[in-house]
Design a protein around this motif. Structure first.
Motif, mmCIF file in Angstrom:
data_model
loop_
_atom_site.group_PDB
_atom_site.id
_atom_site.type_symbol
_atom_site.label_atom_id
_atom_site.label_comp_id
_atom_site.label_asym_id
_atom_site.label_seq_id
_atom_site.Cartn_x
_atom_site.Cartn_y
_atom_site.Cartn_z
ATOM 1 N N GLY A 105 -0.792 9.546 11.112
ATOM 2 C CA GLY A 105 -1.473 8.607 10.231
ATOM 3 C C GLY A 105 -1.460 7.230 10.858
ATOM 4 N N TYR A 106 -2.277 6.335 10.310
ATOM 5 C CA TYR A 106 -2.404 4.992 10.861
ATOM 6 C C TYR A 106 -2.570 3.994 9.723
ATOM 7 C CZ TYR A 106 -3.430 7.863 14.883
ATOM 8 O OH TYR A 106 -3.355 8.821 15.859
ATOM 9 N N ARG A 139 -1.863 10.878 3.613
ATOM 10 C CA ARG A 139 -3.071 10.613 2.832
ATOM 11 C C ARG A 139 -3.019 9.204 2.293
ATOM 12 N NH1 ARG A 139 -5.489 15.737 0.596
ATOM 13 N NH2 ARG A 139 -5.092 17.163 2.291
ATOM 14 N N PRO A 140 -3.968 8.349 2.544
ATOM 15 C CA PRO A 140 -5.056 8.579 3.479
ATOM 16 C C PRO A 140 -4.545 8.573 4.919
ATOM 17 C CG PRO A 140 -5.152 6.327 2.692
ATOM 18 C CD PRO A 140 -4.033 7.005 1.943
ATOM 19 N N ARG A 141 -5.314 9.180 5.781
ATOM 20 C CA ARG A 141 -4.923 9.246 7.199
ATOM 21 C C ARG A 141 -4.995 7.870 7.852
ATOM 22 N NH1 ARG A 141 -7.201 10.672 12.421
ATOM 23 N NH2 ARG A 141 -5.594 11.759 13.596
ATOM 24 N N ILE A 158 4.366 -1.307 3.546
ATOM 25 C CA ILE A 158 3.879 0.070 3.473
ATOM 26 C C ILE A 158 4.935 0.895 2.736
ATOM 27 C CG2 ILE A 158 3.006 2.033 4.771
ATOM 28 C CD1 ILE A 158 2.811 0.037 7.217
ATOM 29 N N ARG A 159 4.521 1.563 1.662
ATOM 30 C CA ARG A 159 5.399 2.465 0.910
ATOM 31 C C ARG A 159 4.986 3.901 1.220
ATOM 32 N NH1 ARG A 159 8.394 0.401 -3.233
ATOM 33 N NH2 ARG A 159 8.063 -1.795 -3.658
ATOM 34 N N PHE A 160 5.940 4.821 1.168
ATOM 35 C CA PHE A 160 5.659 6.219 1.469
ATOM 36 C C PHE A 160 6.079 7.103 0.300
ATOM 37 C CE2 PHE A 160 6.157 3.981 5.425
ATOM 38 C CZ PHE A 160 5.003 4.352 6.084
ATOM 39 N N ARG A 161 5.144 7.913 -0.174
ATOM 40 C CA ARG A 161 5.390 8.867 -1.260
ATOM 41 C C ARG A 161 5.390 10.276 -0.668
ATOM 42 N NH1 ARG A 161 1.040 8.071 -4.537
ATOM 43 N NH2 ARG A 161 2.196 6.576 -5.777
ATOM 44 N N ASN A 162 6.287 11.119 -1.168
ATOM 45 C CA ASN A 162 6.303 12.527 -0.758
ATOM 46 C C ASN A 162 5.864 13.370 -1.952
ATOM 47 O OD1 ASN A 162 6.749 15.124 0.064
ATOM 48 N ND2 ASN A 162 8.821 14.762 0.814
ATOM 49 N N VAL A 210 0.865 -1.187 0.000
ATOM 50 C CA VAL A 210 0.000 0.000 0.000
ATOM 51 C C VAL A 210 0.898 1.232 0.000
ATOM 52 C CG1 VAL A 210 -1.930 -1.123 1.182
ATOM 53 C CG2 VAL A 210 -0.212 0.096 2.526
ATOM 54 N N VAL A 211 0.362 2.341 -0.499
ATOM 55 C CA VAL A 211 1.112 3.599 -0.541
ATOM 56 C C VAL A 211 0.407 4.624 0.329
ATOM 57 C CG1 VAL A 211 1.951 5.487 -1.990
ATOM 58 C CG2 VAL A 211 1.981 3.131 -2.857
ATOM 59 N N VAL A 212 1.166 5.219 1.232
ATOM 60 C CA VAL A 212 0.687 6.345 2.025
ATOM 61 C C VAL A 212 1.402 7.575 1.480
ATOM 62 C CG1 VAL A 212 0.593 7.400 4.307
ATOM 63 C CG2 VAL A 212 0.295 4.918 4.067
ATOM 64 N N ASP A 213 0.627 8.547 1.017
ATOM 65 C CA ASP A 213 1.203 9.764 0.454
ATOM 66 C C ASP A 213 1.396 10.803 1.557
ATOM 67 O OD1 ASP A 213 2.157 11.580 -1.388
ATOM 68 O OD2 ASP A 213 0.317 11.662 -2.578
#
Length: 153
Positions: A143-144, A75-77, A87-91, A65-68
């Motif tokens: 975020g969660y 996003r999403p929170r 968990i992947r993180f995008r900036n 999943v990607v958390v922006d």
């Protein structure tokens, strides 16, 4: 009879957490939802999932999943990932972010430069539960990610 975590039937969707036995009739699950005071589904939506009895290992070939990080918010929170996924993180902001978690089953601390998407082995939770996301640079960001035990969420 299956046991789920607090249940509700809202326009055909089951919302669940807590513990309550729930009967299954003709493929449906019926229950009732009670949100704690101060919780707003528009801001922090509940995650709905069914537990698989006897499951002791994570699934394989689970999508990440990607958390922006956008407008200085996660996003999403609130988001779910199946156990076994990462968990992947995008900036998407124009400034540096840091994302970290000290959740016992998912500990990491990553710098995320503008435009980057990052993840590593530490962002794959070791068991189901809630991963709390924080940014050291922007302490108001929260975020969660709810790590659910199976594919039914």
């Amino acid at each position: 009879m299956i046991s789920i975590r607090r249940a509700a039937l809202l326009t055909g969707l089951l919302i669940a957490w807590g513990t309550a036995p729930v009967g299954v009739w003709a493929g449906g699950v019926h229950g009732r939802l009670e949100l704690p005071n101060g919780i707003f589904p528009e801001v922090s939506p509940p995650i709905v999932y069914l537990e698989i009895a006897g499951q002791t290992d994570p699934a394989t070939d689970v999508p990440d999943v990607v958390v922006d990080q956008l407008h200085l918010q996660f996003r999403p929170r609130v988001q779910a990932v199946q156990w076994g996924g990462r968990i992947r993180f995008r900036n998407s902001d124009a400034e540096l972010h840091n994302v970290h978690s000290r959740s016992p089953h998912c500990v990491f601390n990553l710098a995320v430069i503008p435009g980057a998407v990052v993840a590593d082995d530490a962002t794959r939770p070791s068991k189901p539960g809630v991963v709390r996301l924080l940014c050291d640079i922007h302490p108001h960001m929260r975020g969660y990610v709810v790590v659910v035990p199976g594919p039914h969420f």
